[in-house]
Design an enzyme around this catalytic site. Sequence first.
Site, PDB file in Angstrom:
ATOM      1  N   SER A 141      30.129 106.720  31.740  1.00 23.54           N
ATOM      2  CA  SER A 141      31.085 105.725  32.245  1.00 23.54           C
ATOM      3  C   SER A 141      30.272 104.609  32.885  1.00 23.54           C
ATOM      4  O   SER A 141      29.064 104.777  33.119  1.00 23.54           O
ATOM      5  CB  SER A 141      31.978 106.394  33.296  1.00 23.54           C
ATOM      6  OG  SER A 141      32.634 105.430  34.098  1.00 23.54           O
ATOM      7  N   TYR A 154      33.064 111.954  40.760  1.00 14.89           N
ATOM      8  CA  TYR A 154      33.090 111.414  39.383  1.00 14.89           C
ATOM      9  C   TYR A 154      31.797 110.644  39.102  1.00 14.89           C
ATOM     10  O   TYR A 154      31.193 110.803  38.042  1.00 14.89           O
ATOM     11  CB  TYR A 154      34.318 110.510  39.233  1.00 14.89           C
ATOM     12  CG  TYR A 154      34.581 110.018  37.820  1.00 14.89           C
ATOM     13  CD1 TYR A 154      34.787 110.907  36.763  1.00 14.89           C
ATOM     14  CD2 TYR A 154      34.643 108.653  37.536  1.00 14.89           C
ATOM     15  CE1 TYR A 154      35.051 110.452  35.476  1.00 14.89           C
ATOM     16  CE2 TYR A 154      34.915 108.187  36.258  1.00 14.89           C
ATOM     17  CZ  TYR A 154      35.110 109.088  35.223  1.00 14.89           C
ATOM     18  OH  TYR A 154      35.370 108.629  33.950  1.00 14.89           O
TER      19      TYR A 154
HETATM   20  N1  LIG Z   1      39.764 105.453  30.555  1.00  9.55           N
HETATM   21  C1  LIG Z   1      38.712 104.850  31.047  1.00  9.55           C
HETATM   22  O1  LIG Z   1      38.819 103.704  31.555  1.00  9.55           O
HETATM   23  C2  LIG Z   1      37.367 105.507  31.012  1.00  9.55           C
HETATM   24  C3  LIG Z   1      36.271 104.790  31.492  1.00  9.55           C
HETATM   25  C4  LIG Z   1      35.011 105.379  31.478  1.00  9.55           C
HETATM   26  C5  LIG Z   1      34.842 106.656  30.976  1.00  9.55           C
HETATM   27  N2  LIG Z   1      35.920 107.337  30.527  1.00  9.55           N
HETATM   28  C6  LIG Z   1      35.678 108.691  30.021  1.00  9.55           C
HETATM   29  O2  LIG Z   1      36.154 108.771  28.697  1.00  9.55           O
HETATM   30  C7  LIG Z   1      36.495 110.122  28.386  1.00  9.55           C
HETATM   31  C8  LIG Z   1      37.862 110.161  27.726  1.00  9.55           C
HETATM   32  O3  LIG Z   1      38.830 109.757  28.670  1.00  9.55           O
HETATM   33  P1  LIG Z   1      40.152 108.954  28.281  1.00  9.55           P
HETATM   34  O4  LIG Z   1      40.017 107.614  28.866  1.00  9.55           O
HETATM   35  O5  LIG Z   1      40.435 109.076  26.839  1.00  9.55           O
HETATM   36  O6  LIG Z   1      41.213 109.720  29.190  1.00  9.55           O
HETATM   37  P2  LIG Z   1      42.176 110.970  28.887  1.00  9.55           P
HETATM   38  O7  LIG Z   1      43.230 110.544  27.939  1.00  9.55           O
HETATM   39  O8  LIG Z   1      42.571 111.508  30.204  1.00  9.55           O
HETATM   40  O9  LIG Z   1      41.221 111.974  28.130  1.00  9.55           O
HETATM   41  C9  LIG Z   1      40.541 113.031  28.729  1.00  9.55           C
HETATM   42  C10 LIG Z   1      40.649 114.210  27.778  1.00  9.55           C
HETATM   43  O10 LIG Z   1      39.822 115.255  28.256  1.00  9.55           O
HETATM   44  C11 LIG Z   1      40.529 116.474  28.119  1.00  9.55           C
HETATM   45  N3  LIG Z   1      40.066 117.404  29.141  1.00  9.55           N
HETATM   46  C12 LIG Z   1      40.009 117.209  30.493  1.00  9.55           C
HETATM   47  N4  LIG Z   1      39.532 118.304  31.101  1.00  9.55           N
HETATM   48  C13 LIG Z   1      39.286 119.216  30.110  1.00  9.55           C
HETATM   49  C14 LIG Z   1      38.789 120.547  30.093  1.00  9.55           C
HETATM   50  N5  LIG Z   1      38.432 121.181  31.233  1.00  9.55           N
HETATM   51  N6  LIG Z   1      38.690 121.183  28.910  1.00  9.55           N
HETATM   52  C15 LIG Z   1      39.047 120.574  27.762  1.00  9.55           C
HETATM   53  N7  LIG Z   1      39.507 119.299  27.700  1.00  9.55           N
HETATM   54  C16 LIG Z   1      39.629 118.642  28.877  1.00  9.55           C
HETATM   55  C17 LIG Z   1      42.003 116.123  28.306  1.00  9.55           C
HETATM   56  O11 LIG Z   1      42.841 117.023  27.586  1.00  9.55           O
HETATM   57  P3  LIG Z   1      43.578 118.273  28.285  1.00  9.55           P
HETATM   58  O12 LIG Z   1      44.214 117.748  29.530  1.00  9.55           O
HETATM   59  O13 LIG Z   1      44.531 118.723  27.239  1.00  9.55           O
HETATM   60  O14 LIG Z   1      42.538 119.286  28.548  1.00  9.55           O
HETATM   61  C18 LIG Z   1      42.069 114.741  27.664  1.00  9.55           C
HETATM   62  O15 LIG Z   1      42.430 114.803  26.311  1.00  9.55           O
HETATM   63  C19 LIG Z   1      36.388 110.891  29.706  1.00  9.55           C
HETATM   64  O16 LIG Z   1      35.159 111.586  29.758  1.00  9.55           O
HETATM   65  C20 LIG Z   1      36.421 109.797  30.761  1.00  9.55           C
HETATM   66  O17 LIG Z   1      35.776 110.196  31.953  1.00  9.55           O
HETATM   67  C21 LIG Z   1      37.167 106.794  30.515  1.00  9.55           C
END
Ligand SMILES: NC(=O)c1ccc[n+]([C@@H]2O[C@H](COP(=O)([O-])OP(=O)(O)OC[C@H]3O[C@@H](n4cnc5c(N)ncnc54)[C@H](OP(=O)(O)O)[C@@H]3O)[C@@H](O)[C@H]2O)c1
Length: 257
Positions: A141, A154
């Site tokens: 991130s 985080y």
């Molecule tokens: N959105 C942003 O602005 C942003 C910015 C920087 C980095 N990121 C990173 O990008 C990645 C994807 O995030 P996103 O933005 O697409 O948000 P998101 O929709 O909340 O995706 C996170 C995914 O991780 C899964 N997850 C969480 N804990 C888990 C566990 N213990 N075991 C298995 N699956 C798990 C969730 O599914 P379940 O709940 O079904 O398990 C969900 O599908 C993350 O690593 C996040 O930190 C996001």
Amino acid sequence: MKKLENKVAIVTGGGSGIGAATAKLFVEQGAKVLIVGRSEEKLRKTMQDVNHENLSYTVADVSKEEDTQRYVQHAVERYGGIDVLVSNAGTVGPYKHILEHTVEDFDKVIATNVRGSWLAIKYTFPELQKRGGGSVILTSSIVGVAGFPAHSAYTSSKHAVVGMARALAHDGAPFHIRVNAVCPGVIDNDMMASTHRLLAPGAEEQMKSTLAARVPMKRYGTNEEIARMYLFLASDDSSYCTGGVYLSDGGITSGLI
Ligand SMILES: NC(=O)c1ccc[n+]([C@@H]2O[C@H](COP(=O)([O-])OP(=O)(O)OC[C@H]3O[C@@H](n4cnc5c(N)ncnc54)[C@H](OP(=O)(O)O)[C@@H]3O)[C@@H](O)[C@H]2O)c1
């Protein structure tokens, strides 16, 4: 020419957001893809949206060793091997000052974001070796390269992911396994929407505009833009890239680091 023809990929967190967009793009590019997450409902939603025989899912918690072994095994049984791992599952945890942060909060964030990525690589690595190499993409991130307030668990976890990519690039290189980290900026999806709701209840749109104004490109990114970065790192287009940290953030960190 499709960029992932005959490749097998695991995408953790494939039930929503960036992971779901990645699963769709990878299947369009010829890959067979296994998506992983805890919620079967979310995984089934991605299955429905992509609607392709080359996509399947396993319900698993990435922070658990036995779950990790199980989803890796499923990918091998279903598709005959693994070429690409996208460790994308992640959790933000609560936004709290260190004085309010609990040890339980900290452990939960680290378990998913750090232990989950490390376990994914540990159990995928031998499968990549058997194929003569492959690509591992870890999701960090902008908080993996810069510090933000009230975000210590985080931020620690995403800095650790950058270190993991750099260290494992060395372990992987003799086996033609490339390991890179991607740092998304603020992305227009549910994760950021829940951040807006949490930090600015009733003023979500205002918070979004304020944050977008801090981005040199003056907008949030999209799930698809991050998926395309993952595709670059998964494909042979990035054949000389390992141990790298790839920002896709509209320039937001350019004034910070
Ligand atoms: N959105 C942003 O602005 C942003 C910015 C920087 C980095 N990121 C990173 O990008 C990645 C994807 O995030 P996103 O933005 O697409 O948000 P998101 O929709 O909340 O995706 C996170 C995914 O991780 C899964 N997850 C969480 N804990 C888990 C566990 N213990 N075991 C298995 N699956 C798990 C969730 O599914 P379940 O709940 O079904 O398990 C969900 O599908 C993350 O690593 C996040 O930190 C996001």
